[in-house]
Design a protein around this motif. Structure first.
Motif, mmCIF file in Angstrom:
data_model
loop_
_atom_site.group_PDB
_atom_site.id
_atom_site.type_symbol
_atom_site.label_atom_id
_atom_site.label_comp_id
_atom_site.label_asym_id
_atom_site.label_seq_id
_atom_site.Cartn_x
_atom_site.Cartn_y
_atom_site.Cartn_z
ATOM 1 N N TRP A 1 0.779 -1.298 0.125
ATOM 2 C CA TRP A 1 -0.061 0.045 -0.229
ATOM 3 C C TRP A 1 0.788 1.218 -0.129
ATOM 4 O O TRP A 1 0.492 2.352 -0.620
ATOM 5 C CB TRP A 1 -0.910 0.089 1.395
ATOM 6 N N VAL B 1 -4.554 1.765 -5.165
ATOM 7 C CA VAL B 1 -4.444 2.321 -3.823
ATOM 8 C C VAL B 1 -5.626 2.209 -2.873
ATOM 9 O O VAL B 1 -5.670 1.674 -1.610
ATOM 10 C CB VAL B 1 -4.128 3.857 -3.849
ATOM 11 N N CYS C 1 -6.341 -1.712 -2.414
ATOM 12 C CA CYS C 1 -5.161 -2.314 -1.362
ATOM 13 C C CYS C 1 -5.311 -1.632 0.124
ATOM 14 O O CYS C 1 -5.078 -2.385 0.934
ATOM 15 C CB CYS C 1 -3.797 -2.041 -1.832
ATOM 16 N N GLY C 2 -5.707 -0.373 -0.011
ATOM 17 C CA GLY C 2 -5.822 0.454 1.384
ATOM 18 C C GLY C 2 -7.065 -0.188 2.104
ATOM 19 O O GLY C 2 -6.896 -0.655 3.302
ATOM 20 N N TYR D 1 -5.972 -3.691 3.309
ATOM 21 C CA TYR D 1 -5.084 -3.652 4.331
ATOM 22 C C TYR D 1 -5.871 -3.030 5.866
ATOM 23 O O TYR D 1 -5.675 -3.902 6.678
ATOM 24 C CB TYR D 1 -3.913 -2.831 4.081
#
Length: 91
Positions: A27, A63, A66-67, A70
Motif C-alpha cells: 500500500w 491504492v 489495497c488500502g 489492508y
C-alpha cells in the motif's frame, strides 16, 4: 483513574504479522508511485502520450483497493488481539 492514563496503559494495536507487513508495504509503495506519477505527469505525458492518465487512474484504484483490504485486515487483527488479551487478567 483518568481516561487518558487508562488509554496510555491499554495496548492499542496487535503485533504486525508478515502478511500485514507485506500488505502495508504494498500500500505504501502504491501511494508513493501514485504521488510520483502525479508529480511527473507532464514529463510522462510528453514521453508516453495521453494514455498516462490511465496509469494514474489505475494506480489510484490500486491504492484504494489495497488500502481498504489492508485496513480491514489490520482492524480484524487488532480486534482479535484485544479480545484475546482481555482474558489475561490485566489490571
Amino acid at each position: 483513574m483518568p481516561l487518558w492514563f487508562d488509554m496510555l496503559r491499554t495496548p492499542m494495536a496487535a503485533p504486525e504479522t508478515k502478511g500485514l507487513r507485506r500488505k502495508r508495504h504494498l500500500w505504501q509503495f502504491l501511494c508513493v508511485a501514485l504521488a510520483v506519477s502525479i508529480f511527473c505527469l507532464q514529463p510522462l505525458r510528453a514521453a508516453f502520450g495521453p494514455s498516462v492518465g490511465l496509469l494514474c487512474a489505475a494506480l489510484l484504484l490500486a491504492v484504494l483497493v489495497c488500502g481498504i483490504r489492508y485496513f480491514r485486515a489490520k482492524n480484524a487483527a487488532d480486534d482479535a488481539w484485544i479480545v484475546g488479551r482481555q482474558g489475561e487478567g490485566e489490571p
